[in-house]
Design a protein around this motif. Structure first.
Motif, short mmCIF file in Angstrom:
data_model
loop_
_atom_site.label_atom_id
_atom_site.label_comp_id
_atom_site.label_asym_id
_atom_site.label_seq_id
_atom_site.Cartn_x
_atom_site.Cartn_y
_atom_site.Cartn_z
N VAL A 178 -74.46 19.85 6.67
CA VAL A 178 -72.35 21.19 6.69
C VAL A 178 -71.90 20.06 5.89
N MET A 179 -70.92 20.51 4.83
CA MET A 179 -70.32 20.08 4.29
C MET A 179 -68.93 19.69 5.29
N SER A 180 -68.83 18.19 5.34
CA SER A 180 -67.75 17.29 5.94
C SER A 180 -66.64 18.23 5.50
N ARG A 181 -65.41 17.85 7.08
CA ARG A 181 -63.93 18.10 6.39
C ARG A 181 -63.42 18.13 5.64
N ARG A 182 -64.21 16.40 5.45
CA ARG A 182 -63.26 15.13 4.63
C ARG A 182 -63.41 16.11 3.38
N ARG A 183 -64.64 16.18 2.52
CA ARG A 183 -65.62 15.98 1.38
C ARG A 183 -64.82 17.37 1.49
N ARG A 184 -64.43 18.61 2.35
CA ARG A 184 -63.94 19.83 1.82
C ARG A 184 -62.45 19.43 1.59
N LEU A 185 -61.95 18.89 1.75
CA LEU A 185 -60.03 18.64 1.38
C LEU A 185 -60.50 18.38 0.26
N GLU A 186 -61.66 16.72 -0.06
CA GLU A 186 -61.45 16.63 -1.75
C GLU A 186 -62.21 17.73 -2.81
N LEU A 187 -62.47 18.28 -1.94
CA LEU A 187 -63.31 19.11 -3.41
C LEU A 187 -62.23 20.10 -3.66
#
Lengths: 468, 468
Positions: free
Chosen positions: A257-266
């Motif tokens: 699962v893409m982490s929330r932090r990584r989602r925001l980074e993307l």
């Protein structure tokens, strides 16, 4: 004159049969310019058919220039030029190299003696035949329409927007919702609108092969971006990518699962680069653990995310229905391309699906499917954990209808799927998910098409192959 | 703490409503990091709902990182970074210039007070509802399948091959027949396989706008080739064209039939240049005069012609079904592209259509449709011949469901269609069929959507506008 034949078992009209024979004879030179055709009355008597049938055939030959009437002499074969005969070998039509390079996928129906572990296959017994049939019957008359809305019927779009908000928290209005023929078709449409041939687009590597095939077929440069345990490695996305395609709820094929932090980074990356994010939420209806994180589409403040969904896992791949939720800035172009290519989705299917959703049948079906698939998931998971030999491990998965097993770290290992096939196991090799150099070995084991009682025997068969 | 609201008319589950409100409050800063949430027991009592509902909402907020539990202090709003707030105006996603340039078509349902003369519209009263419904019912269970053949079901392909041989003399086997979502979709597929972006393709000018839109959207250079009374002017086709798209049975929009001599010339050109010919036979089922000439596909000896057909005129545009007959050399690439994009045609529609054809319903429908449309054609033709003012003439047409009227030779004349619209006449301007500079004025008058009793009044309305 030449012999004429009539075949009573030939479904074609007699006049057509006569015409065909004569035309072929002329084209092939068995009847030559100046040759006289047998008078129609004689042919009719000989073949015991109506004279009108013969004159129809002769009339057509005449209209098409093969024969000419000459008073007093009947019909003669014309002297007009024939289609050019093949003097040299003319190269037959070939596809472009790009089109010829697309590797087809070959899910084949499993034989009865096989374990069907192909990801993407569902249990046909779970399809809610009676409910679906009821919905089809109520909406059959939708086929009376003229050319419909390229975006899909307002009723279905509203039902989809409502459903995807309820089930996934996607902030969608009916205006932003677009009905497609599946998730891949949605990606194809988006790419046609957002990226010119030659542009760079980014995908997860490993990733989902049909999308890579689509993007390449459009003349786009596909860049594979590695993934780690939090999802796509954002800093590795090429700066000039116009679009990045991700599967954040349940990475295909590795499952994280893409982490929330990584989602925001993307999202921040997309904002800086001006690129679009295509979020494919392909089987998030089947969660095995806690709720997933908020979709990128929900976190998106800048209208950069196109959310893609499909009913191929939720309901049936046979329906060919998916959808996308788009920022409104792309609507006119998406509508125009869709309209030009195939105008609109089929109204009858849309009607049935709208009914199916709004009457609660979809929710009912999903509750049942989740129970059944959940049982298989848990049994498969525990069997793999018990029986996989050393060197092989099950990758964690919070959702979806397949589990991925990764193998020893040597990527030069042979592809085991043909060997597994001989032992009755049909599954997909992990290496097929790599658009470039495979960096891992392993396999994807779908369980939706695998009956509960087959799960343990299948895992036994798998581990006996892996052990040898 | 903040006020929480529950809306009993909101179809969303209560836990979702609570979650949404709290999340929005946090995202918008009304709840700040370190703020303490009201204990779940208290919220449940205040709102008179189950405590489990509240803990579900809180649990989701926690899983998504918005709140954190602190023993002894309850749940506090987290300090993790929020989605980047919009500081500067980030340019919203825009389509590429090419995609943005596609002009949408806007057939709109006619109002009751209007004369619906839009080409492409059919008479909904002629749709064989009972027969079609019967066929749908018999084949509803086709939705149970997994992923089907990208080319279409074997049954439908065989039925189509047989039918197109009977009705048009097209030499087709089931192996060469490919089911699509309409004629334009067939052209789109063929172009994806035969031409790389940047390649030149040729179309008739004037021609069929959706096909021009499709080809341009693929990044192809579209060359318009003039037509004369025998069809496309072969010597004017660019030598480097990879593909030429023609409508030889009934040129769209001008109506002429491509002569046999010109067909042979076109085939010779294709053989010399290595190009493909796409033959779109869109409404040849409705012939008003003698049989048409042999299709190019039939005259073709070198496997250079792809024949395209559709059921949008023959049966209904709502079905979204067409087909193509291809040289076998293109089959693998066509299959691979189709499979990647939307896998296959919808099986349920295919089942119904197969039944509809093989049980003879299509033939029966066509006989009836030809009678009805034939009446309208003859009445429209004679009315136009009587009532058109000087300077306007009806172009001859051997087939089809529209008649074309050409206007005075000054191409700077205003487009009359908005004026005609105000008089209740909905039709299509001839200039819209030009991909480049319009070289003629005039209009297309469809009669399939126009009831018989409206034909003469419509022509009266038309000529009163043209006279003024």
């Amino acid at each position: 004159m030449m012999e004429l034949f009539l075949d009573p078992d030939d479904p074609r009209p007699l006049a057509v049969q006569l015409y065909e024979q004569l035309r072929t004879a002329i084209a092939e030179g068995r009847l030559r310019p100046g040759d006289r055709l047998t008078p129609s009355r004689t042919v009719a008597a000989d073949l015991r058919i109506a004279r009108a049938t013969v004159t129809e055939a002769y009339g057509r030959l005449s209209a098409e220039g093969y024969i000419e009437g000459h008073s007093g002499r009947g019909s003669l074969v014309s002297a007009v030029p024939q289609p050019a005969r093949r003097r040299t070998v003319v190269a037959a039509l070939q596809p472009t190299r790009r089109a010829g390079a697309i590797v087809p996928f070959a899910p084949r129906p499993g034989a009865a003696s096989e374990f069907d572990c192909q990801p993407g296959h569902l249990d046909p017994a779970l399809f809610p035949v009676a409910d679906w049939r009821r919905c089809c019957l109520r909406t059959l008359d939708h086929a009376l329409g003229q050319y419909d809305d390229p975006q899909g019927t307002p009723g279905l779009r509203a039902a989809l927007a409502n459903w995807v908000l309820r089930s996934r928290g996607v902030a969608a209005t009916a205006e932003q919702t677009f009905v497609t023929s599946g998730a891949a078709h949605a990606v194809d449409l988006v790419a046609r609108v957002l990226a010119d041939p030659g542009a760079t687009v980014a995908v997860e590597e490993p990733g989902y092969p049909p999308v890579v095939a689509i993007l390449r077929s459009q003349g786009l440069r596909v860049a594979g971006v590695p993934v780690d345990e939090h999802g796509i490695v954002v800093e590795a996305i090429p700066a000039n990518a116009r679009l990045v395609y991700v599967t954040p709820s349940h990475q295909y094929p590795l499952g994280m699962v893409m982490s929330r932090r990584r989602r925001l980074e993307l999202l921040r990356w997309a904002g800086r680069s001006g690129a679009a994010i295509v979020e494919d939420d392909y089987d998030s209806e089947f969660r095995h653990a806690a709720r997933p994180l908020e979709p990128l589409q929900r976190l998106d403040r800048d209208g950069r995310v196109i959310y893609v969904g499909t009913f191929s896992k939720t309901l049936s791949p046979a329906l060919r229905v998916g959808f996308l939720v788009t920022p409104v800035t792309l609507l006119p172009a998406l509508r125009a391309v869709r309209q030009a290519v195939d105008w609109c989705p089929p109204p009858a299917t849309q009607g049935a699906l709208t009914e199916f959703i709004t009457e609660g049948y979809l929710d009912r079906h999903l509750r049942r499917a989740r129970r059944r698939y959940g049982e298989r998931y848990r049994l498969l998971r525990s069997s793999l954990d018990q029986l996989l030999p050393a060197g092989y491990r099950r990758l964690p998965a919070e959702a979806g209808l397949h589990l991925t097993v990764s193998g020893p770290r040597d990527a030069a290992d042979p592809d085991l799927t043909p060997i597994l096939r001989r032992h009755g196991l049909r599954l997909t090799s992990l290496r097929r998910s790599y658009a470039f150099e495979p960096a891992a070995t392993g396999m994807l084991i779908g369980f939706a098409g695998l009956p509960y009682q087959h799960v343990v025997p299948a895992v036994h068969a798998l581990s006996s192959v892996l052990n040898s």
